[in-house]
Design a protein around this motif. Sequence first.
Motif, PDB file in Angstrom:
ATOM      1  N   UNK A   6     -24.759  77.123  78.317  1.00 12.46           N
ATOM      2  CA  UNK A   6     -24.453  76.417  79.552  1.00 12.46           C
ATOM      3  C   UNK A   6     -23.713  75.114  79.247  1.00 12.46           C
ATOM      4  N   UNK A   7     -22.886  74.723  80.197  1.00 14.99           N
ATOM      5  CA  UNK A   7     -22.186  73.448  80.092  1.00 14.99           C
ATOM      6  C   UNK A   7     -22.556  72.586  81.290  1.00 14.99           C
ATOM      7  N   UNK A   8     -22.497  71.280  81.089  1.00 15.90           N
ATOM      8  CA  UNK A   8     -22.666  70.322  82.180  1.00 15.90           C
ATOM      9  C   UNK A   8     -21.349  69.585  82.335  1.00 15.90           C
ATOM     10  N   UNK A   9     -20.675  69.833  83.437  1.00 12.43           N
ATOM     11  CA  UNK A   9     -19.362  69.230  83.663  1.00 12.43           C
ATOM     12  C   UNK A   9     -19.203  68.912  85.141  1.00 12.43           C
ATOM     13  N   UNK A  10     -20.096  68.054  85.660  1.00 15.86           N
ATOM     14  CA  UNK A  10     -20.043  67.678  87.067  1.00 15.86           C
ATOM     15  C   UNK A  10     -18.876  66.742  87.329  1.00 15.86           C
ATOM     16  N   UNK A  11     -18.113  67.066  88.354  1.00 21.89           N
ATOM     17  CA  UNK A  11     -17.011  66.178  88.730  1.00 21.89           C
ATOM     18  C   UNK A  11     -17.580  64.836  89.190  1.00 21.89           C
ATOM     19  N   UNK A  12     -16.967  63.752  88.722  1.00 23.42           N
ATOM     20  CA  UNK A  12     -17.418  62.378  89.003  1.00 23.42           C
ATOM     21  C   UNK A  12     -18.780  62.074  88.379  1.00 23.42           C
ATOM     22  N   UNK A  13     -19.200  62.887  87.409  1.00 30.13           N
ATOM     23  CA  UNK A  13     -20.449  62.617  86.712  1.00 30.13           C
ATOM     24  C   UNK A  13     -20.269  61.534  85.656  1.00 30.13           C
ATOM     25  N   UNK A  14     -21.384  61.104  85.057  1.00 32.22           N
ATOM     26  CA  UNK A  14     -21.315  60.093  84.002  1.00 32.22           C
ATOM     27  C   UNK A  14     -21.512  60.758  82.645  1.00 32.22           C
ATOM     28  N   UNK A  15     -21.086  60.078  81.618  1.00 29.28           N
ATOM     29  CA  UNK A  15     -21.029  60.634  80.257  1.00 29.28           C
ATOM     30  C   UNK A  15     -22.417  60.644  79.602  1.00 29.28           C
ATOM     31  N   UNK A  16     -22.776  61.809  79.011  1.00 26.16           N
ATOM     32  CA  UNK A  16     -24.055  61.955  78.315  1.00 26.16           C
ATOM     33  C   UNK A  16     -23.860  62.484  76.896  1.00 26.16           C
ATOM     34  N   UNK A  17     -22.740  62.181  76.270  1.00 22.21           N
ATOM     35  CA  UNK A  17     -22.519  62.635  74.905  1.00 22.21           C
ATOM     36  C   UNK A  17     -21.862  63.999  74.864  1.00 22.21           C
ATOM     37  N   UNK A  30     -31.430  70.159  86.796  1.00 21.05           N
ATOM     38  CA  UNK A  30     -31.655  71.325  87.631  1.00 21.05           C
ATOM     39  C   UNK A  30     -31.990  72.529  86.781  1.00 21.05           C
ATOM     40  N   UNK A  31     -31.183  73.576  86.883  1.00 19.45           N
ATOM     41  CA  UNK A  31     -31.426  74.801  86.122  1.00 19.45           C
ATOM     42  C   UNK A  31     -30.669  74.820  84.799  1.00 19.45           C
ATOM     43  N   UNK A  32     -29.887  73.773  84.523  1.00 15.06           N
ATOM     44  CA  UNK A  32     -29.052  73.738  83.311  1.00 15.06           C
ATOM     45  C   UNK A  32     -29.717  72.864  82.250  1.00 15.06           C
ATOM     46  N   UNK A  33     -29.836  73.405  81.039  1.00 10.52           N
ATOM     47  CA  UNK A  33     -30.397  72.661  79.915  1.00 10.52           C
ATOM     48  C   UNK A  33     -29.407  72.692  78.762  1.00 10.52           C
ATOM     49  N   UNK A  34     -29.010  71.527  78.269  1.00 12.80           N
ATOM     50  CA  UNK A  34     -28.072  71.466  77.144  1.00 12.80           C
ATOM     51  C   UNK A  34     -28.609  70.490  76.092  1.00 12.80           C
ATOM     52  N   UNK A  35     -28.403  70.800  74.814  1.00 10.22           N
ATOM     53  CA  UNK A  35     -28.760  69.844  73.756  1.00 10.22           C
ATOM     54  C   UNK A  35     -27.638  68.823  73.602  1.00 10.22           C
ATOM     55  N   UNK A  36     -27.963  67.538  73.682  1.00  8.84           N
ATOM     56  CA  UNK A  36     -26.924  66.507  73.662  1.00  8.84           C
ATOM     57  C   UNK A  36     -26.965  65.689  72.374  1.00  8.84           C
ATOM     58  N   UNK A  37     -25.827  65.113  72.075  1.00 11.25           N
ATOM     59  CA  UNK A  37     -25.689  64.152  70.977  1.00 11.25           C
ATOM     60  C   UNK A  37     -24.948  62.956  71.555  1.00 11.25           C
ATOM     61  N   UNK A  38     -25.657  61.843  71.727  1.00 16.17           N
ATOM     62  CA  UNK A  38     -25.079  60.668  72.366  1.00 16.17           C
ATOM     63  C   UNK A  38     -24.884  59.517  71.377  1.00 16.17           C
ATOM     64  N   UNK A  39     -24.736  59.838  70.118  1.00 13.15           N
ATOM     65  CA  UNK A  39     -24.475  58.791  69.140  1.00 13.15           C
ATOM     66  C   UNK A  39     -23.117  58.167  69.421  1.00 13.15           C
ATOM     67  N   UNK A  40     -23.011  56.889  69.147  1.00  6.26           N
ATOM     68  CA  UNK A  40     -21.746  56.194  69.353  1.00  6.26           C
ATOM     69  C   UNK A  40     -21.495  55.236  68.198  1.00  6.26           C
ATOM     70  N   UNK A  41     -20.254  54.836  68.065  1.00 10.07           N
ATOM     71  CA  UNK A  41     -19.879  53.935  66.977  1.00 10.07           C
ATOM     72  C   UNK A  41     -20.575  52.584  67.141  1.00 10.07           C
ATOM     73  N   UNK A  42     -21.057  52.044  66.020  1.00 11.46           N
ATOM     74  CA  UNK A  42     -21.693  50.721  66.056  1.00 11.46           C
ATOM     75  C   UNK A  42     -20.670  49.625  66.344  1.00 11.46           C
ATOM     76  N   UNK A  43     -19.365  49.964  66.240  1.00 10.38           N
ATOM     77  CA  UNK A  43     -18.311  48.991  66.536  1.00 10.38           C
ATOM     78  C   UNK A  43     -17.992  48.938  68.023  1.00 10.38           C
ATOM     79  N   UNK A  44     -18.554  49.843  68.792  1.00 14.46           N
ATOM     80  CA  UNK A  44     -18.246  49.911  70.215  1.00 14.46           C
ATOM     81  C   UNK A  44     -18.848  48.730  70.972  1.00 14.46           C
ATOM     82  N   UNK A  45     -18.114  48.260  71.995  1.00 12.57           N
ATOM     83  CA  UNK A  45     -18.610  47.181  72.844  1.00 12.57           C
ATOM     84  C   UNK A  45     -19.844  47.626  73.616  1.00 12.57           C
ATOM     85  N   UNK A  46     -19.860  48.893  74.044  1.00 11.06           N
ATOM     86  CA  UNK A  46     -21.019  49.424  74.756  1.00 11.06           C
ATOM     87  C   UNK A  46     -22.244  49.407  73.852  1.00 11.06           C
ATOM     88  N   UNK A  47     -22.064  49.770  72.594  1.00  9.19           N
ATOM     89  CA  UNK A  47     -23.190  49.770  71.656  1.00  9.19           C
ATOM     90  C   UNK A  47     -23.756  48.358  71.518  1.00  9.19           C
TER      91      UNK A  47
END
Length: 830
Positions: free
Chosen positions: A415-426, A801-818
């Motif tokens: 399964x994929x999670x690709x909701x339009x206007x959704x937010x990023x989960x890795x 909901x009914x969709x289950x996906x294994x995620x990887x949300x690692x990000x660069x330590x150089x990122x401003x968000x991090x």
Amino acid sequence: MEMPKSKYDQTKQNDTPRVAELTSVQDVISIVSIDDSGIFELPGKKFSKLYALSDINFAGVTDEEQKSIIINFSKVLKAIPCRFSYTVANEHVDERAFHEKVLYPLKGDKYDPLRKSYNKIIADKVSDAKQGLYQTIYLTLTIKAEDMQDAKSTFSSMESAIRSAFIGIGVNGIQGSVMRSVGINERMQLLFNLMHAGIDHHYQFDFERELKSRHDWLNIISPASICFENEGFTINGQIGRIYFVDEYPKSLESDIIAALTKMNCTSFVTVANELLDISGFKQEIARKYMAVGMKIENEKQRNRNNNDYLADASAKLLNEKDKLDAFSKKLDTDDDHYFNSTMLIYIQTKDEEELTQIEEKLMNAASLKSVKLKTCFGKQREALNSVLPLGIQEFKRVVNLSSSCLAMLMPFKTQELNDENGIYYGINQLSQNVIFADKKLLKNHNGLILGQSGSGKSVFSKSEIISTFVNYEGDQIIIIDPQSEYGSLAKEVDGTVISFDSTKEYYLNPMDVDFEGVDYGRLQEIVAEKADFILTLLSSCLRRDILPEEQGIIDKVIDKVYSENFAMRKRLNGIEDAKGEYEIPAYLRADTKGMLDTTSLSNEEQIKAYSPTLQDVYQGLKDYGNDLGLHLAAAMEIFVNGSLNLFNHRTNVDLHNRFIVFDLSGLKDNLRVTSMLIMMETVRSSIKANATKGRWTHLYIDEFHELLGVEQVANFVLKLWKEIRKMSGILNGITQNMSDLLNNENGGKLQAILSNTEYFALLSQSTLDKNKLMEFLPSISPAMFNFVDNADSGTGLLRMGAVTVPFDMKMSTESEIYRIVNTDGGGYGV
């Protein structure tokens, strides 16, 4: 004179192209006509209809569950009563449109730097847009009919049973595949995009518009140029090539199609199937049996001619005869369906160099699965019509497959999670595609974020919060922060931090009320809610349930306090008493005419300046005139005139800020329960106020188990958990693990919470907690829980909901968000 063909030979016969010899680009596609229902008319009175199938978690389940899914898929194949094909399509992707879809759109405000930082993280994860979000599974049904109306009726009669069969593929609570009809605009757009690959365009097919304009649909979808050669073709300067499976492995594996679709280019893998008439198939087997028997007799005769009277026929012929005999008996006893199947692979690249690279990758993948591919030599045009989801079979290289064998050519992967206007989960750990999800699309929006210490739970939560803030600019975010972790986050977005500390003089009046647009009927709802709050507050003070007669007194006092305040606020705003269904009782109409001037304060200022306070309730109980009233007033004394009078003040903080943090870290023990109750009452009031304005509220409760550990607060949270959905609210509980929720006195409320929860973010869990989660979430395959079993920081399972996906949300330590979300010095990065 041509000999008549047997029923079996007819299934091996190629379809006749619409145009025998190509004279123009319009002659390429063998479609006779199209209909607004999405049905295509094909040559020979054939009609096809296209459906999109949702993917299922086949790759992420146990071996036993995979076997069950394969068996269920074979039942689906047996339920299809006509010619069909299924296609796994990596559709052509316009690079610019792709990035517009996956990257956060800039808003032109001061938070664009945050959006750009997220876009850098997303772009780093999406290394190639062509192997991304656009892989689709199509099912094409083809029937014979007299005309279009007859075809519509036939498709309508068979759709329901096939759709139900696909839903039934799932096992152990895993959702089956959802079959969706593809409309004419979407179906034509698919062809247009493919036929115009390499050409920059922004065209959107609209059947009604083209019909009114009297445009020829064939001219619209035809390519600008196409040139066929023996082993490929060139379309608009792009290179295409189509292969067929010449040899299949002796033992089919269920991931053959998955391996062949891992191409970083436009590609289609199609399995075209023609249902065999069982009587005709038996005749074909009998014919082969007789032919082998004749070969055996001929070989024996040759041996006798050579004076070798003891020699038998070759072991190969004898073995073949035995197999045909056994298979013939199986046909008589089994209730299986058989198909003549052709498997085609189409790849399209920008130039010869890329084609060579992709072809090498494709051949290696096929070799690993013991599959031998050959190009459709001299038949690329016919193969193009056959590999596309049109329902055409102009090119066939058939193999006989039973439904159970055909089911091994599994089109489903994960399964994929690709909701339009959704937010990023890795990224999805199984497919490596980016994950975008929107909780607002769920039937129930509430969620839980669970992860043991060091799992990256805090960074995950903060990243989701910031993403929500910058993408849904009309929404309000409220955070309940027991350990003062979110103050720095609030500074980044100019948020408001409300600390329950008497030394800081942040005041919240739990009795605040907004009377704008409220009639007397709505006033009664407000009275009931505030009476419920006061009952809970006094119950926590008295350490017992409120008696029925005490409840009656409190109801009357609250009714009087708010009705008088309502009448006074109306006079302040120059509004006369309404004459109608909800007229204010005469005894509550204060004779204040002439005593009060109209106010110039805004509605928000009036709420803070004129709302009742706990002092008004306290005085109302004292004035009630009996011992019970005085007893209840005495219980409130400490909140009004005593050491806990922190909440007997008018509100002096901004509750309209888009980002609010309630900091509970400075709470003294004697204020803890009271503060939590008043905080939750304030939060509920804010959520209801937002709902009346059409505004969404995202409430995050960190250390969720702490609130559930207090009886009165737990009841409040549980009630809000059930009703927040109706108020455009999303409640998110954040805690370390299931043990925290189960090991307090209110662990029994967990079941009610889970039954009203559709969003779970599960980071690393201990073995004990994993086992508890498996018990509470049986619809997730045990194999998927391997992704949370002491997982790396920043990885886990995301269930929407009914969709289950294994995620990887690692990000660069150089990122401003991090830098922003990793405020505690831990977290995860790469």
